[in-house]
Design an enzyme around this catalytic site. Structure first.
Site, PDB file in Angstrom:
ATOM      1  N   GLY A  61       0.921  -0.812  -0.140  1.00  0.00           N
ATOM      2  CA  GLY A  61       0.169  -0.050  -0.173  1.00  0.00           C
ATOM      3  C   GLY A  61       0.897   0.985   0.230  1.00  0.00           C
ATOM      4  N   CYS A  88       5.416  -6.817   2.080  1.00  0.00           N
ATOM      5  CA  CYS A  88       5.704  -5.011   1.818  1.00  0.00           C
ATOM      6  C   CYS A  88       4.649  -4.289   2.645  1.00  0.00           C
ATOM      7  CB  CYS A  88       5.472  -4.111   0.564  1.00  0.00           C
ATOM      8  SG  CYS A  88       5.846  -2.733   0.037  1.00  0.00           S
ATOM      9  N   TYR A  89       3.840  -2.691   1.831  1.00  0.00           N
ATOM     10  CA  TYR A  89       3.184  -2.331   4.019  1.00  0.00           C
ATOM     11  C   TYR A  89       2.844  -3.527   4.940  1.00  0.00           C
ATOM     12  CZ  TYR A  89       0.157   0.726   5.553  1.00  0.00           C
ATOM     13  OH  TYR A  89      -0.435   1.847   6.835  1.00  0.00           O
ATOM     14  N   HIS A 175       8.074  -7.551  -3.280  1.00  0.00           N
ATOM     15  CA  HIS A 175       6.548  -8.185  -3.304  1.00  0.00           C
ATOM     16  C   HIS A 175       6.520  -9.717  -4.625  1.00  0.00           C
ATOM     17  CE1 HIS A 175       4.836  -4.575  -3.135  1.00  0.00           C
ATOM     18  NE2 HIS A 175       5.680  -4.000  -3.513  1.00  0.00           N
ATOM     19  N   GLU A 177       4.640 -11.248  -5.674  1.00  0.00           N
ATOM     20  CA  GLU A 177       3.575 -11.559  -6.896  1.00  0.00           C
ATOM     21  C   GLU A 177       4.200 -10.439  -8.102  1.00  0.00           C
ATOM     22  OE1 GLU A 177       3.625  -9.623  -4.380  1.00  0.00           O
ATOM     23  OE2 GLU A 177       2.298  -7.680  -4.020  1.00  0.00           O
ATOM     24  N   SER A 229     -22.492  -9.716 -26.428  1.00  0.00           N
ATOM     25  CA  SER A 229     -21.504  -8.435 -27.653  1.00  0.00           C
ATOM     26  C   SER A 229     -20.636 -10.024 -28.547  1.00  0.00           C
ATOM     27  CB  SER A 229     -21.304  -7.762 -26.612  1.00  0.00           C
ATOM     28  OG  SER A 229     -19.458  -8.721 -26.090  1.00  0.00           O
ATOM     29  N   GLY A 230     -20.249 -11.362 -28.441  1.00  0.00           N
ATOM     30  CA  GLY A 230     -18.884 -11.325 -29.363  1.00  0.00           C
ATOM     31  C   GLY A 230     -18.182 -11.512 -28.225  1.00  0.00           C
ATOM     32  N   ASP A 233     -15.697 -12.797 -22.743  1.00  0.00           N
ATOM     33  CA  ASP A 233     -17.070 -12.910 -21.234  1.00  0.00           C
ATOM     34  C   ASP A 233     -18.249 -12.778 -21.128  1.00  0.00           C
ATOM     35  OD1 ASP A 233     -14.425 -11.277 -20.325  1.00  0.00           O
ATOM     36  OD2 ASP A 233     -15.354  -9.435 -19.516  1.00  0.00           O
ATOM     37  N   SER A 235     -19.184 -14.073 -24.055  1.00  0.00           N
ATOM     38  CA  SER A 235     -19.325 -15.346 -24.891  1.00  0.00           C
ATOM     39  C   SER A 235     -19.551 -17.003 -23.536  1.00  0.00           C
ATOM     40  CB  SER A 235     -18.468 -16.349 -25.913  1.00  0.00           C
ATOM     41  OG  SER A 235     -19.134 -14.771 -26.656  1.00  0.00           O
ATOM     42  N   LYS A 376      -8.975 -12.435 -15.873  1.00  0.00           N
ATOM     43  CA  LYS A 376      -9.564 -12.579 -17.193  1.00  0.00           C
ATOM     44  C   LYS A 376      -8.845 -14.592 -18.076  1.00  0.00           C
ATOM     45  CE  LYS A 376     -10.888 -11.130 -21.627  1.00  0.00           C
ATOM     46  NZ  LYS A 376     -12.443 -10.115 -20.662  1.00  0.00           N
TER      47      LYS A 376
END
Ligand code: XMP
Length: 520
Positions: A61, A88-89, A175, A177, A229-230, A233, A235, A376
């Site tokens: 943060g 970290c924070y 970090h 990640e 929408s095609g 997501d 779809s 995603k």
């Protein structure tokens, strides 16, 4: 839709202190096959206890934990008997709350840094004793809290990591990640799979199977409506629903005439009557209607607004014909939830159209959001699991207003044709050159510039097409991709020869910032 049953197995919780990598932490944990959710540091301890997490991770943060108004958490969090990892924070806060000392560092560390680790620590099992990690901090831990031992340091940072093994509390200044931390994934794996004892049962195949069963149980004999929408997501959401409830589902696909070349037909091939699913598919060919509304409009925001509003209006009209439905499907995904400020603590970046958008105009009882908890890349995996063609699953991001914002100035049917044809050639050549999997996003746009040229002894006065290609990790920043000159030349000559109305081709070198990826 609450996917609680499928997610009721082991769970790790990320407590967000406003760090820029909060979503990345959660994604990395999920890559260890452990389900993970992000919550604000303001979340009540009782709520956290009720979730019964196998582990808790505190993010980084921007604040200094020793200042009065900085985000904090009560000491009780560290006394639940649940393993906690502070990053970290989060690491500094853990020390601060438990009686250590954090202060401004004499030397600020930023970037890739060599860290010396104690490989005997469960956090660093299998990690090299000297390993490159990503540091970004002004403050440092000058004294660890009672009961803690230092298990990593750098040339400038005496406490790069500390542990209280007995209480399962771990603090890391860097970090893990971030990809620049070369063995970061191993460290997170050691925490969630080793220290927290998670079995790693979070998999897309079981998520898909469980979701389908839950949807069936929830919907019963109800009627469900989905705006398709095609895009990836909506779809994936639609196919999941189609598999679960078949023709109780109606998908409305609004073709606004601003899709890429042949895209409307491709959507129809998958979801229409000749496709593999038994759903009710309604394609609304609203091209003329959109072009009519856009006539004479060149201001980008106005164009976006018109397209968005008209889309809702068309969808609403179709929905009225169908009558009352029981459920409305939305392809909301987890970053939409977090970015809309409904999940974590980071600043609201955009109010995404998927969250709280369409529902007002349709008569329905409840929303189903089957992808609400997925990132995603997980949506794509779920799509493949569901048997959706790779071509659709790996489709590039495409903005809701479509080509409307890739045509600078007024949108006309003629300009749409030009940009569709140019874009199709560009995509074809990029794929032929084997670059389609490496470039983040690429497309053609139509500038509003016309210039003089000469073609077969004739004077021309035609449009200029701009080619854009960017490499990006998060779409927040981007750099122009290096496309071999021969490829650009081939694209240029094909566009000028094959697309009527174009006599010049530019390649856009602008990075983001200061440019954006799209032109409007
Ligand atoms: P910009 O142009 O802001 O684009 O650098 C960043 C990413 O977002 C996509 N984009 C949109 N996506 N609705 C969407 O769903 C929109 O209105 C929209 N505008 C931009 C863009 O394609 C890029 O991937």
């Amino acid at each position: 839709m609450e996917m609680e049953k499928s997610l009721s197995g082991e769970k790790v919780i990320v407590i967000d202190f406003g760090g820029q990598y909060n979503q990345l932490v959660a994604r990395r944990v999920r890559e260890c096959n452990v389900y993970c959710e992000i919550y604000s540091y303001k979340t009540d301890i009782e709520q956290i206890k009720a979730m019964n997490p196998k582990g808790i991770i505190l993010t980084g943060g921007p604040n200094s934990c020793y200042e009065a108004d900085s985000p904090t958490y009560s000491k009780e969090l560290f006394e639940l008997g649940i393993p906690v990892l502070g990053l970290c924070y989060g690491a500094q806060l853990m020390m601060h709350v438990l009686g250590g000392k954090v202060e401004k560092a004499p030397v600020r560390e930023y970037g890739k840094t060599e860290v010396m680790v104690e490989t005997a620590s469960p956090l660093f099992g299998d990690v090299s004793s000297k390993t490159i990690c990503w540091m970004s901090h002004f403050d440092y831990i000058s004294k660890v809290a009672p009961g803690f031992e230092i298990v990593a340091h750098t040339a400038d940072c005496p406490v790069a990591a500390a542990e209280n093994r007995e209480k399962n509390l771990y603090a890391i200044q860097f970090h893990p990640e971030v990809l620049h931390t070369q063995e970061g994934t191993k460290m997170l794996h050691n925490f969630v799979r080793g220290i927290c004892g998670c079995a790693g049962t979070w998999r897309m195949d079981s998520f898909v199977e469980n979701s389908i069963q839950e949807i069936r149980a929830k919907v019963g004999k109800g009627k469900v409506l989905c705006a398709l929408s095609g895009g990836v997501d909506s779809s994936v959401a639609a196919v999941m629903l189609a598999k679960a409830i078949g023709d109780q589902l109606t998908c409305v696909f609004v073709d606004h005439g601003l899709l890429r070349k042949n895209e409307g037909d491709e959507v129809e091939e998958v979801f229409g009557p000749n496709g593999p699913y038994e759903l009710n598919f309604i394609r609304v060919n609203a091209q003329e209607r959109f072009y009519g509304k856009l006539a004479g409009v060149s201001e980008p925001e106005k164009k976006r607004k018109i397209i968005g509003e008209e889309f809702i209006r068309v969808f609403e009209e179709e929905a009225k014909k169908i009558g009352a439905v029981d459920f409305l499907v939305q392809g909301t995904i987890y970053p939409d939830v977090v970015e809309s400020g409904l999940g974590g603590e980071s600043a609201v970046i955009k109010s995404h159209h998927n969250v709280g958008g369409l529902p007002d105009c349709v008569d329905f009882k409840e929303i189903i959001e089957p992808l609400r908890n997925l990132f995603k890349d997980e949506v794509r995996k779920a799509g493949l699991e569901l048997g959706i063609p790779e071509k659709l699953v790996y489709r590039q991001p495409f903005p809701g207003p479509g080509l409307g914002i890739r045509i600078i100035g007024e949108v006309t049917a003629e300009k749409v044709r030009i940009v569709q044809d140019a874009d199709a050639i560009y995509r074809e050549e990029i794929a032929k050159a084997g670059l389609d999997k490496t470039i983040g996003q690429y497309f053609a746009a139509l500038t509003n510039m016309r210039s003089v040229g000469v073609m077969g002894d004739e004077r021309t006065y035609d449009y200029a097409v701009a080619l854009r290609a960017v490499n990006t990790i998060d779409f927040m920043t981007a750099e122009a991709a290096e496309i071999p000159f021969e490829v650009l030349q081939t694209v240029m000559s094909r566009i000028i020869n094959e697309v009527r109305g174009v006599n010049r081709v530019f390649y856009d070198l602008t990075s983001k910032p200061p440019g954006t990826i799209e032109f409007e």
